[in-house]
Design an enzyme around this catalytic site. Sequence first.
Site, short mmCIF file in Angstrom:
data_model
loop_
_atom_site.label_atom_id
_atom_site.label_comp_id
_atom_site.label_asym_id
_atom_site.label_seq_id
_atom_site.Cartn_x
_atom_site.Cartn_y
_atom_site.Cartn_z
N VAL A 110 24.21 88.91 102.08
CA VAL A 110 23.37 87.87 102.69
C VAL A 110 23.37 87.99 104.21
CG1 VAL A 110 23.64 86.27 100.78
CG2 VAL A 110 25.25 86.19 102.69
N LEU B 262 25.33 88.34 108.07
CA LEU B 262 26.49 87.68 108.68
C LEU B 262 26.19 86.20 108.91
CD1 LEU B 262 29.30 88.08 109.68
CD2 LEU B 262 28.41 88.78 111.89
N HIS B 263 26.19 85.41 107.85
CA HIS B 263 26.07 83.97 108.06
C HIS B 263 26.80 83.22 106.97
CE1 HIS B 263 22.82 84.03 105.14
NE2 HIS B 263 22.15 84.88 105.88
N ALA B 264 26.87 81.89 107.14
CA ALA B 264 27.55 81.01 106.20
C ALA B 264 28.96 81.51 105.88
CB ALA B 264 26.70 80.85 104.95
#
Lengths: 565, 91
Positions: B12, B14-16
């Site tokens: 996904v 580099l987040h959450a």
Amino acid sequence: MTKLTGVGVSPGRVIGPVLQMPGSAREPLQGETWGADTTAEAETVRLKAASKAVQAELKRRADAASKDASAVLEATAMMAADPMLLKSATKLIIAGTTAERAVWEAGSAVAEMLLSLGGYMAERTQDVHDVRARLVAELRGLPAPGIPTSDVPFILAAEDLAPADTATLDATKVLGLITSSGGPQSHTAILARALGLPAVVAAPGVEAIEAGTEVYVDGAAGSIITGPGDEERALAAKWVEQSAALGTFNGTGATADGHLVPLLANVGSGKDARAAAAAGAEGVGLLRTEFCFLDRETEPGPDEQAAAYREVFDAFPGSKVVVRTLDAGADKPLPFLTDATEPNPALGVRGYRTGSVSPGVLTRQLKAIARAAAESEAEVWVMAPMISTASEAQAFGEMCLAEGLNRPGVMVEVPSAALTSEAILQHVGFASLGTNDLTQYTMAADRQLGQLAVLNDSWQPAVLQLVKHTVAGAEAAAASTTTEKPVGVCGEAAADPALAVVLVGLGVQTLSMSARALPTVAAVLASVTRHEAQELAALALAATTAEQGRSMVRERLPILETLGQ
Amino acid sequence: MSERKATVASRVGLHARPAAIFAEAAGELPLEVTISLDGEPAEDAMDASSILSLMGLGASHGDVVVLRADGDGAEEALESLAKILETDHDA
């Protein structure tokens, strides 16, 4: 003693103290500066302390939450103490801005940056806004946004509840729900009915009731009385008796003359399904598969999906379970599937339509359903939400058959589907009326808006006309294909006992509702013959307003008063 | 100044959750670590311990990022952080 009037959405009469749901934090004034009585250092210390406190509170909530919700809360907790956010807020403080305004502006800048990235990042702006609201509330010494906690059971007053609030609502502490906004189809209403909590929505004045004030709530009449007297106390006491006397559903829905109307349950998890089976539900009329997907950043894998569906199927061996494929979009956004920046989400890419932009998700879901169905003894039916045309129905039917799911059907919630039900049912085996969205789309009235509660009423004669039309189309399709084409209702309308009678009178064959509504609907249905139900349906169809139809039908159903409905 | 390049493995991007794990690890180090997309000037690099900065970076699956730090143990620190980026936390 003052009386407020709203729309009763879940019956019951209770008395208790009010607690207000804190609203979102008011914006600190632009150009708000700290005065001569403090220093930039002291403001910075306040900001750091607030940041630590909010981070700790969110961490505490993350530890208490389920695995998926916990990941989101952990990330939100980190945002509360984010070095970049604190650094830009500190710069503003040094320039003279108060800590409240500084964190507000720093948060806005971050939110704008995320919004400009679009897609998944844009969805996260609400987390940043949530953190900012918590920081400002903490700095002001006000309660954090969210459902208040109390050791004493209370009546929760709010503007409206969001789907996210419903996860944190403790049904053992909340006696009833009252809101100033929100319509009969709002999340507050759906939650109240699922939990069996008396509720009144769209009652102006609720926001002004002070915390601790004792109020009487009548969720059938839609009235709220502050400082209740002996009369209200007697009525609340009588409800305790009536609800106990209502007893349980014996497991066979039928009219007084023995015309069978299977009463099914709307469920959203294996736990719900087991509770529904225990309550006597004859099957599941609506399995909301979103439960498997909500709060997720990526699509759950096939094993996880199949296991979750299997859990529901196993609660109903030998019975019908209608699975609705993923209904994302509008009020149920999913980061990996829906676009939060659509100008009109209710009219956007939602439900079945998400397949056109994210092909594959639906096929993988159908495979998982087929696998779970093959391993269980339930009779599995599958339907797609938001079908608008016969060609969509045909495509969906073919996808189901390709996976070995041989009972495909559609939701009828878009007026075009109701109007063309005959053509649609050439391709699929059944239709299920989703009255909440069908009402919203027929009346062009947003189901979340309290001001439109009068329009957003499934008693609207136009909505009932579409129900009648759907049934007529199904009968014609059954005749031309010589196959049964059953029509059911799985919207909240089926849980309104008087409206349930009208729906049966219009030719609806099954009713699916919150398990809590089963005993009442069964009792009221058993008090009329099929012919009487048809007469009541004719009255409701001929009414000039929703209110007129409702009161004419209710008058002829004396059992409602006996049951306290 | 030590530098280490790493390819984002998380599906996904580099987040959450991946960003949270990375920012937390960066925040626990005694050094200041910065992160930027490969090819962007070092002065535009952002604080690696800020989850909001990481999200703003918008690094997708397969993107190469550059980690930078100064001081004792910088090499080892960057190596440990790079390992986190090169792991798919959604698998």
